[in-house]
Design a protein around this motif. Structure first.
Motif, PDB file in Angstrom:
ATOM      1  N   ASN A 114       0.840  -1.190   0.000  1.00 13.93           N
ATOM      2  CA  ASN A 114       0.000   0.000   0.000  1.00 13.93           C
ATOM      3  C   ASN A 114       0.884   1.251   0.000  1.00 13.93           C
ATOM      4  N   LYS A 115       0.850   1.988  -1.118  1.00 13.77           N
ATOM      5  CA  LYS A 115       1.748   3.140  -1.253  1.00 13.77           C
ATOM      6  C   LYS A 115       1.410   4.237  -0.252  1.00 13.77           C
ATOM      7  N   ALA A 116       0.137   4.349   0.123  1.00 13.65           N
ATOM      8  CA  ALA A 116      -0.229   5.382   1.096  1.00 13.65           C
ATOM      9  C   ALA A 116       0.333   5.039   2.477  1.00 13.65           C
ATOM     10  N   VAL A 149      -0.544  11.235 -10.171  1.00 13.32           N
ATOM     11  CA  VAL A 149      -1.705  10.552  -9.607  1.00 13.32           C
ATOM     12  C   VAL A 149      -1.451   9.056  -9.729  1.00 13.32           C
ATOM     13  N   LYS A 150      -1.728   8.314  -8.655  1.00 15.98           N
ATOM     14  CA  LYS A 150      -1.509   6.850  -8.745  1.00 15.98           C
ATOM     15  C   LYS A 150      -2.432   6.091  -7.811  1.00 15.98           C
ATOM     16  N   PRO A 151      -2.729   4.820  -8.176  1.00 17.32           N
ATOM     17  CA  PRO A 151      -3.518   3.980  -7.272  1.00 17.32           C
ATOM     18  C   PRO A 151      -2.662   3.538  -6.082  1.00 17.32           C
ATOM     19  N   GLY A 154      -1.119  -0.473  -7.122  1.00 17.09           N
ATOM     20  CA  GLY A 154      -0.880  -0.896  -8.507  1.00 17.09           C
ATOM     21  C   GLY A 154       0.524  -1.425  -8.710  1.00 17.09           C
ATOM     22  N   SER A 155       0.813  -1.798  -9.970  1.00 11.70           N
ATOM     23  CA  SER A 155       2.182  -2.146 -10.349  1.00 11.70           C
ATOM     24  C   SER A 155       2.314  -1.984 -11.849  1.00 11.70           C
ATOM     25  N   GLY A 156       3.559  -2.046 -12.330  1.00 13.51           N
ATOM     26  CA  GLY A 156       3.811  -1.918 -13.770  1.00 13.51           C
ATOM     27  C   GLY A 156       3.396  -0.560 -14.320  1.00 13.51           C
ATOM     28  N   SER A 157       3.411   0.474 -13.480  1.00 11.38           N
ATOM     29  CA  SER A 157       3.059   1.859 -13.856  1.00 11.38           C
ATOM     30  C   SER A 157       1.595   1.982 -14.292  1.00 11.38           C
ATOM     31  N   SER A 158       0.805   0.959 -14.067  1.00 12.00           N
ATOM     32  CA  SER A 158      -0.596   1.019 -14.471  1.00 12.00           C
ATOM     33  C   SER A 158      -1.349   2.016 -13.583  1.00 12.00           C
ATOM     34  N   VAL A 184      -2.087  11.498  -4.555  1.00  8.44           N
ATOM     35  CA  VAL A 184      -1.645  12.615  -5.385  1.00  8.44           C
ATOM     36  C   VAL A 184      -0.291  13.055  -4.830  1.00  8.44           C
ATOM     37  N   GLU A 185       0.728  12.987  -5.682  1.00  7.06           N
ATOM     38  CA  GLU A 185       2.088  13.232  -5.188  1.00  7.06           C
ATOM     39  C   GLU A 185       2.753  14.385  -5.930  1.00  7.06           C
ATOM     40  N   GLU A 186       3.619  15.056  -5.230  1.00  2.00           N
ATOM     41  CA  GLU A 186       4.505  16.035  -5.846  1.00  2.00           C
ATOM     42  C   GLU A 186       5.348  15.281  -6.885  1.00  2.00           C
ATOM     43  N   TYR A 187       5.622  15.902  -8.021  1.00  2.00           N
ATOM     44  CA  TYR A 187       6.453  15.258  -9.040  1.00  2.00           C
ATOM     45  C   TYR A 187       7.926  15.387  -8.640  1.00  2.00           C
ATOM     46  N   ALA A 188       8.595  14.257  -8.458  1.00  2.00           N
ATOM     47  CA  ALA A 188      10.017  14.272  -8.090  1.00  2.00           C
ATOM     48  C   ALA A 188      10.838  14.167  -9.373  1.00  2.00           C
ATOM     49  N   ALA A 189      11.532  15.227  -9.726  1.00  2.00           N
ATOM     50  CA  ALA A 189      12.348  15.193 -10.946  1.00  2.00           C
ATOM     51  C   ALA A 189      13.636  14.417 -10.668  1.00  2.00           C
ATOM     52  N   ASP A 191      16.973  11.468 -12.037  1.00  2.00           N
ATOM     53  CA  ASP A 191      17.247  10.135 -12.569  1.00  2.00           C
ATOM     54  C   ASP A 191      16.605   9.092 -11.661  1.00  2.00           C
ATOM     55  N   GLU A 192      16.219   7.985 -12.278  1.00  2.00           N
ATOM     56  CA  GLU A 192      15.540   6.955 -11.483  1.00  2.00           C
ATOM     57  C   GLU A 192      16.404   5.706 -11.309  1.00  2.00           C
ATOM     58  N   PHE A 193      16.319   5.155 -10.107  1.00  2.00           N
ATOM     59  CA  PHE A 193      17.103   3.964  -9.773  1.00  2.00           C
ATOM     60  C   PHE A 193      16.243   2.987  -8.992  1.00  2.00           C
ATOM     61  N   LEU A 260      13.502  -1.545  -4.071  1.00  2.00           N
ATOM     62  CA  LEU A 260      13.138  -0.173  -3.736  1.00  2.00           C
ATOM     63  C   LEU A 260      13.327   0.699  -4.970  1.00  2.00           C
ATOM     64  N   GLU A 261      12.420   1.658  -5.182  1.00  2.00           N
ATOM     65  CA  GLU A 261      12.592   2.578  -6.316  1.00  2.00           C
ATOM     66  C   GLU A 261      12.744   3.999  -5.791  1.00  2.00           C
ATOM     67  N   PHE A 262      13.711   4.730  -6.327  1.00  2.00           N
ATOM     68  CA  PHE A 262      13.879   6.123  -5.896  1.00  2.00           C
ATOM     69  C   PHE A 262      14.382   6.982  -7.040  1.00  2.00           C
ATOM     70  N   ARG A 263      14.205   8.290  -6.861  1.00  2.00           N
ATOM     71  CA  ARG A 263      14.727   9.249  -7.831  1.00  2.00           C
ATOM     72  C   ARG A 263      15.750  10.134  -7.153  1.00  2.00           C
ATOM     73  N   LEU A 264      16.716  10.588  -7.937  1.00  2.00           N
ATOM     74  CA  LEU A 264      17.776  11.443  -7.437  1.00  2.00           C
ATOM     75  C   LEU A 264      17.804  12.700  -8.300  1.00  2.00           C
ATOM     76  N   LEU A 273      10.221   6.323  -4.088  1.00  2.00           N
ATOM     77  CA  LEU A 273       8.920   6.174  -4.732  1.00  2.00           C
ATOM     78  C   LEU A 273       8.127   5.024  -4.121  1.00  2.00           C
ATOM     79  N   GLU A 274       8.754   3.869  -4.001  1.00  2.00           N
ATOM     80  CA  GLU A 274       8.033   2.730  -3.401  1.00  2.00           C
ATOM     81  C   GLU A 274       9.018   1.608  -3.097  1.00  2.00           C
ATOM     82  N   ALA A 275       8.579   0.686  -2.240  1.00  2.00           N
ATOM     83  CA  ALA A 275       9.371  -0.514  -1.957  1.00  2.00           C
ATOM     84  C   ALA A 275       8.457  -1.721  -2.003  1.00  2.00           C
TER      85      ALA A 275
HETATM   86  N1  LIG Z   1       6.032  11.242  -7.282  1.00  2.00           N
HETATM   87  C1  LIG Z   1       6.642  10.904  -8.416  1.00  2.00           C
HETATM   88  N2  LIG Z   1       7.508  11.735  -9.013  1.00  2.00           N
HETATM   89  C2  LIG Z   1       8.111  11.408 -10.185  1.00  2.00           C
HETATM   90  N3  LIG Z   1       7.902  10.269 -10.838  1.00  2.00           N
HETATM   91  C3  LIG Z   1       7.053   9.364 -10.290  1.00  2.00           C
HETATM   92  C4  LIG Z   1       6.385   9.629  -9.052  1.00  2.00           C
HETATM   93  N4  LIG Z   1       5.631   8.563  -8.769  1.00  2.00           N
HETATM   94  C5  LIG Z   1       5.787   7.675  -9.767  1.00  2.00           C
HETATM   95  N5  LIG Z   1       6.649   8.157 -10.700  1.00  2.00           N
HETATM   96  C6  LIG Z   1       7.063   7.476 -11.943  1.00  2.00           C
HETATM   97  O1  LIG Z   1       6.094   6.495 -12.265  1.00  2.00           O
HETATM   98  C7  LIG Z   1       6.669   5.171 -12.197  1.00  2.00           C
HETATM   99  C8  LIG Z   1       5.650   4.203 -11.621  1.00  2.00           C
HETATM  100  O2  LIG Z   1       5.264   4.643 -10.333  1.00  2.00           O
HETATM  101  P1  LIG Z   1       5.287   3.669  -9.068  1.00  2.00           P
HETATM  102  O3  LIG Z   1       4.864   4.443  -7.876  1.00  2.00           O
HETATM  103  O4  LIG Z   1       6.608   2.992  -8.988  1.00  2.00           O
HETATM  104  O5  LIG Z   1       4.127   2.635  -9.442  1.00  2.00           O
HETATM  105  P2  LIG Z   1       4.157   1.084  -9.874  1.00  2.00           P
HETATM  106  O6  LIG Z   1       3.849   0.352  -8.613  1.00  2.00           O
HETATM  107  O7  LIG Z   1       3.092   0.983 -10.886  1.00  2.00           O
HETATM  108  O8  LIG Z   1       5.535   0.763 -10.373  1.00  2.00           O
HETATM  109  C9  LIG Z   1       7.918   5.335 -11.370  1.00  2.00           C
HETATM  110  O9  LIG Z   1       8.851   4.330 -11.677  1.00  2.00           O
HETATM  111  C10 LIG Z   1       8.371   6.733 -11.770  1.00  2.00           C
HETATM  112  O10 LIG Z   1       9.028   6.732 -13.025  1.00  2.00           O
END
Ligand SMILES: Nc1ncnc2c1ncn2[C@@H]1O[C@H](COP(=O)(O)OP(=O)(O)O)[C@@H](O)[C@H]1O
Ligand SMILES: [Mg+2]
Length: 399
Positions: A114-116, A149-151, A154-158, A184-189, A191-193, A260-264, A273-275
């Motif tokens: 649960n991302k929330a 905006v995200k569920p 979810g997974s696979g960016s759906s 509803v999340e702030e957009y994190a600019a 690179d993604e890892f 784990l997914e994160f942006r830098l 972003l999520e684990a």
């Molecule tokens: N808050 C955010 N800021 C910037 N990019 C995001 C954010 N949330 C998601 N993303 C982008 O969307 C992708 C999918 O989101 P994520 O939360 O990982 O959902 P999923 O569980 O579908 O993988 C991430 O890998 C990232 O590229």
């Protein structure tokens, strides 16, 4: 017949677990759909020591796996249990809890689904992450752009979409009015890892950093996963290890694999972003294993049995590997008949289609829309970059 590990879910990428079980001489009981069980029985009859089926119509839901997993555990008394992908981890954690078996733990599992919940618990311990709000209905939000905006599960960016500015908002709010609670999340600019780790008794034993390329906004479909081994990325790997250790601790995770997914951002700010406490998808298990000379599938089976897997000492040397996904870059793209053109590129060691040949597709909206994949293994990073370029060219796509 005695069972070593109960595998909840197996899927295509779950083959790795069955192959590893065979190598380790382990007997496995599997919960899967009837069609998938047929395949497993035919290919892995020597490893399979028990089975229970799941209703395919409900298989996307966590709840569908709980009853069959509990029943199979009752009948086979396994010494370990392993959940394969997102809908499977809760059923596996419940079995582990009920039978006193090792695993990530119910706390880590529930939070990871649960991302929330993740936002609440990471926020409580100061783990850097995008500002976010859980909303029952988008029309109630006073948005600040750009946002995502995200569920919740979810997974696979759906269902994940970026909304760049106010003009696009009314349309998104109307289109997603019936979607239920959303984050509803702030957009994190930046690179993604991703960071993958084997965790034993709460401590990371083996860690890996993967650089990721996505299609970018609005849909962020993943196109390339490249395990990192170059000296230039040492600092980012250390950063990933520090963030990962914090997340493992916040999740109170015990044994298993974490992803784990994160942006830098360019200014050095990180945003988690999520684990997930499960097998990472997209062939990451294969390319990370090959990069470091570690058998991640076998390691996960051993962790599920409460045993300590062998971790390579790094002497073998790092291989530059990647999982590349080919997606349409324009509408009206026809899926080719096969991936022979990909196999011809030096460095490609496996490839395959993900859509039916001849199907007409457009740019992807989620991972399920990608056309094909290729796994690569090269001795240097420069050679890998060249091979990725060559593979895309051979497929006739920029993506
Ligand atoms: N808050 C955010 N800021 C910037 N990019 C995001 C954010 N949330 C998601 N993303 C982008 O969307 C992708 C999918 O989101 P994520 O939360 O990982 O959902 P999923 O569980 O579908 O993988 C991430 O890998 C990232 O590229
Ligand atoms: Mg993700």
């Amino acid at each position: 017949m005695s069972v070593d590990v109960l595998l909840v879910g197996s899927g295509n990428m779950g083959r790795g677990y069955l192959e590893a079980a065979r190598r380790l001489g382990l007997r496995v009981a599997v919960v899967e759909t009837p069609a998938r069980l047929d395949v497993i029985r035919a290919e892995f009859g020597d490893v399979l020591a028990g089975q229970e089926s799941v209703d395919p119509a409900a298989a996307d839901h966590d709840e569908a796996w709980v009853g069959p997993a509990a029943e199979l555990a009752r009948c086979t008394a396994p010494r370990g249990v392993l959940g394969f992908s997102e809908p499977h981890v809760l059923a596996a954690a419940l079995v582990a809890e009920a039978h006193g078996l090792p695993g990530p733990g119910l706390y880590a599992t529930q939070v990871s689904r649960n991302k929330a919940l993740q936002r609440v618990l990471y926020g409580a311990v100061g783990i850097p992450q995008p500002a976010s709000r859980l909303v029952p209905d988008l029309s109630e939000v006073t948005p600040r752009f750009p946002l995502v905006v995200k569920p919740l599960s979810g997974s696979g960016s759906s269902g994940v979409e970026q909304v760049p500015h106010k003009a696009a908002w009314a349309d998104v709010a109307a289109r997603r009015a019936g979607d239920g609670p959303l984050l509803v999340e702030e957009y994190a600019a930046g690179d993604e890892f991703s960071w993958e780790a084997l965790v034993r008794r709460g401590c990371p034993l083996f860690t890996n950093l993967t650089a990721k390329t996505t299609t970018g906004p609005p849909a962020f479909v993943e196109l390339l996963h490249r395990p990192s081994g170059s000296a230039a990325e040492r600092e980012i790997r250390d950063r990933g290890d520090r963030l990962g250790a914090e997340v493992v601790s916040a999740l109170r995770m015990r044994d298993g694999m974490v992803h784990l997914e994160f942006r830098l951002a360019p200014d050095g700010r990180a945003a988690v972003l999520e684990a997930a406490v499960r097998t990472p998808g997209d062939f990451l298990m294969d390319v990370v294993s090959q990069a470091h000379g570690v058998d991640l599938y076998a390691a996960c089976l051993l962790l599920a049995l409460g045993r300590e897997p062998e971790i390579p000492d790094g002497e073998r040397g790092f291989r530059h590997t990647a999982a590349l996904f080919l997606a349409a870059d324009r509408p009206g793209t026809v899926v080719p008949d096969d991936t022979a053109a990909l196999d011809a590129v030096p460095g490609v060691f496996r490839s395959g289609l993900r859509q039916d040949p001849g199907r007409v597709v457009g740019p992807p909206e989620s991972s399920a829309d990608r056309m094909a994949f290729a796994l690569l293994d090269l001795p240097t990073e420069a050679a890998l970059r060249e091979a990725v370029w060559e593979t895309r060219r051979a497929f006739g796509t920029a993506g």
